[in-house]
Design an enzyme around this catalytic site. Structure first.
Site, PDB file in Angstrom:
ATOM      1  N   PHE A  12      73.008  81.168  47.231  1.00  0.00           N
ATOM      2  CA  PHE A  12      74.346  80.586  47.198  1.00  0.00           C
ATOM      3  C   PHE A  12      74.693  80.026  48.574  1.00  0.00           C
ATOM      4  O   PHE A  12      75.758  80.245  49.124  1.00  0.00           O
ATOM      5  CB  PHE A  12      75.374  81.635  46.762  1.00  0.00           C
ATOM      6  N   GLU A 120      62.963  68.287  41.034  1.00  0.00           N
ATOM      7  CA  GLU A 120      63.350  66.980  41.579  1.00  0.00           C
ATOM      8  C   GLU A 120      64.025  67.120  42.937  1.00  0.00           C
ATOM      9  O   GLU A 120      63.802  66.308  43.845  1.00  0.00           O
ATOM     10  CB  GLU A 120      64.291  66.274  40.602  1.00  0.00           C
ATOM     11  N   GLY A 125      66.128  64.660  47.777  1.00  0.00           N
ATOM     12  CA  GLY A 125      67.557  64.840  47.555  1.00  0.00           C
ATOM     13  C   GLY A 125      68.023  64.203  46.269  1.00  0.00           C
ATOM     14  O   GLY A 125      67.544  64.547  45.180  1.00  0.00           O
ATOM     15  N   ILE A 127      67.574  61.178  45.145  1.00  0.00           N
ATOM     16  CA  ILE A 127      66.754  60.094  44.580  1.00  0.00           C
ATOM     17  C   ILE A 127      65.830  60.665  43.502  1.00  0.00           C
ATOM     18  O   ILE A 127      65.031  61.555  43.787  1.00  0.00           O
ATOM     19  CB  ILE A 127      65.898  59.412  45.665  1.00  0.00           C
ATOM     20  N   GLY A 178      75.355  70.506  59.546  1.00  0.00           N
ATOM     21  CA  GLY A 178      74.591  71.212  58.536  1.00  0.00           C
ATOM     22  C   GLY A 178      73.382  70.476  58.028  1.00  0.00           C
ATOM     23  O   GLY A 178      72.721  70.917  57.076  1.00  0.00           O
ATOM     24  N   GLU A 181      68.781  72.813  60.757  1.00  0.00           N
ATOM     25  CA  GLU A 181      68.927  74.249  60.964  1.00  0.00           C
ATOM     26  C   GLU A 181      68.989  74.578  62.463  1.00  0.00           C
ATOM     27  O   GLU A 181      68.712  73.729  63.318  1.00  0.00           O
ATOM     28  CB  GLU A 181      67.738  74.984  60.339  1.00  0.00           C
ATOM     29  N   LYS A 196      57.048  67.473  50.948  1.00  0.00           N
ATOM     30  CA  LYS A 196      57.547  66.511  49.962  1.00  0.00           C
ATOM     31  C   LYS A 196      56.465  65.497  49.596  1.00  0.00           C
ATOM     32  O   LYS A 196      56.308  65.135  48.428  1.00  0.00           O
ATOM     33  CB  LYS A 196      58.784  65.792  50.522  1.00  0.00           C
TER      34      LYS A 196
END
Length: 398
Positions: A12, A120, A125, A127, A178, A181, A196
């Site tokens: 979360f 996905e 992100g 796309i 954000g 990191e 990716k």
């Protein structure tokens, strides 16, 4: 929609909260988050009763038919995802490291247990590049997939080249927003883009590649000298991942900074956006563009997978199962810009030929051809040297 989705959400954080937000805006989707697994107790925006502290509670709950995994720990993500698949539950994941490092096993588990794993959100992100590679580009006319795959590093480079900010200032801004990191190495050293790219490769050419065998080098060593050189020559520097078909059923892939001219699609991809250029034999180039970072863009990609799961969609891995085999080959040549300080560092680079060189009081550079395999051999040393590398042009001979 064929069935009501009862979701067990693991994680979360930024994306998990983003998913909850976009779910509220999708009244047509028959889905409900039953439980959310988190690490620790603390005050949150949702009622305490919806939270639990063991992912096994979700996996073993017969009332939950979909596990959505959105945590950063790749080892724990692997345990959760494989356990859920073996339990006969469909899974949606955004953990690109876990997926890229375990693709062969994850594909086998889906087949063995008749379930679906969709991811996905792990690639670019918002796309929908994986789904398009699976469904639209499901033939052997594909030549290459090239793009900006990491929104954090692209945000930093945008601030450097469009707003004349320094690397450290741009990095801090990305962290404050954000996008990066506290330890930014996963993004700026090209590991995020690498994982990716490995995922996109299996959906582009059907080839499963071990990430450890692929060259990835990022932007953490970029200097004011490199930035000034690029600006004087009319370039921007972008961190680019590429998989390309070579001759004789071979493919090559790598992640490297690139000196990009104004006439290239990715030149104008700025901030946290991603851009992917798909090149084919019959259709030349097609360009996909969208936000690659952030709670709601990534949450929307997760939502797309949730919706697809409700319609019994699963990846067919068409290139892997239906077409000729392509083999990853550490071959070909690249023309690179190498900025260096010491001759000891330069000695690691076996240039085939040099087209341009400069010697200065502080920095030196060479531009020339080098074998991709030679760069892979020293890839673990690259970040330890006082150097910066960028591709100037591609000469992989497909």
């Amino acid at each position: 929609m064929k069935k009501k989705l009862k979701i067990g959400l693991v994680g979360f954080g930024v994306v998990g909260q983003g998913l909850i937000d976009v779910l509220k805006e999708s009244p047509a989707l028959d889905a409900e988050v039953i439980k959310i697994c988190v690490k620790n107790k603390k005050e949150r925006t949702l009622p305490e009763s919806i939270f639990c502290y063991s992912a096994d509670e979700l996996i073993n709950d017969d009332n939950i038919n979909l596990i959505v995994e959105l945590i950063s720990d790749s080892q724990e993500a692997y345990r959760i995802v494989t356990s859920a698949l073996k339990k006969g539950k469909n899974v949606v994941s955004a953990n690109k490291k876990m997926i890229a490092e375990n693709l062969a096993e994850l594909i086998q588990l889906q087949e063995q247990y008749g379930v679906s794993l969709l991811y996905e959100a792990s690639a670019c992100g918002s796309i929908p590049v994986i789904r398009n590679l699976e469904e639209y580009y499901d033939n052997d006319l594909l030549l290459s997939v090239t793009g900006i795959l990491n929104g954090s590093s692209n945000y930093i480079l945008s601030k450097i080249f469009d707003h004349n900010k320094g690397y450290n200032e741009s990095l801090k801004e990305a962290q404050d927003l954000g996008f990066a990191e506290a330890d930014p190495s996963f993004d700026v050293d090209g590991f995020d883009s690498l994982f990716k790219l490995v995922i996109l490769t299996v959906h582009s050419f059907g080839t499963i590649v071990n990430p450890k065998d692929v060259l990835n080098y990022g932007i953490s060593n970029i200097s004011d000298f490199d930035i000034q050189y690029a600006k004087e020559k009319g370039y921007k520097i972008k961190l680019v991942g590429q998989v390309e078909k070579l001759e004789q059923n071979k493919i090559s892939l790598f992640v490297l900074p690139r000196l990009v001219r104004k006439d290239k699609y990715i030149y104008s991809v700025e901030d946290e956006f991603n851009g992917v250029v798909i090149k084919g034999l019959a259709y030349d180039k097609q360009f996909m563009f969208g936000k690659g970072a952030g709670a709601h863009p990534t949450g929307s990609a997760v939502l797309s997978d949730i919706t697809a799961t409700g319609n019994d969609y699963k990846y067919e891995y068409k290139k892997k199962n239906n077409y000729r085999d392509f083999f990853y080959e550490q071959s070909g040549e690249l023309e690179i810009y190498l900025r260096y300080k010491s001759k000891e560092d330069l000695a690691h680079f076996n240039f085939i030929s040099i087209s341009e060189e400069y010697t200065g009081s502080k920095y030196n550079y060479k531009i020339g051809l080098i074998k991709l395999k030679d760069l892979i051999t020293i890839k673990d040393k690259l970040r330890q040297m006082d150097i910066f590398i960028a591709v100037t042009r591609k000469t992989l001979n497909y």
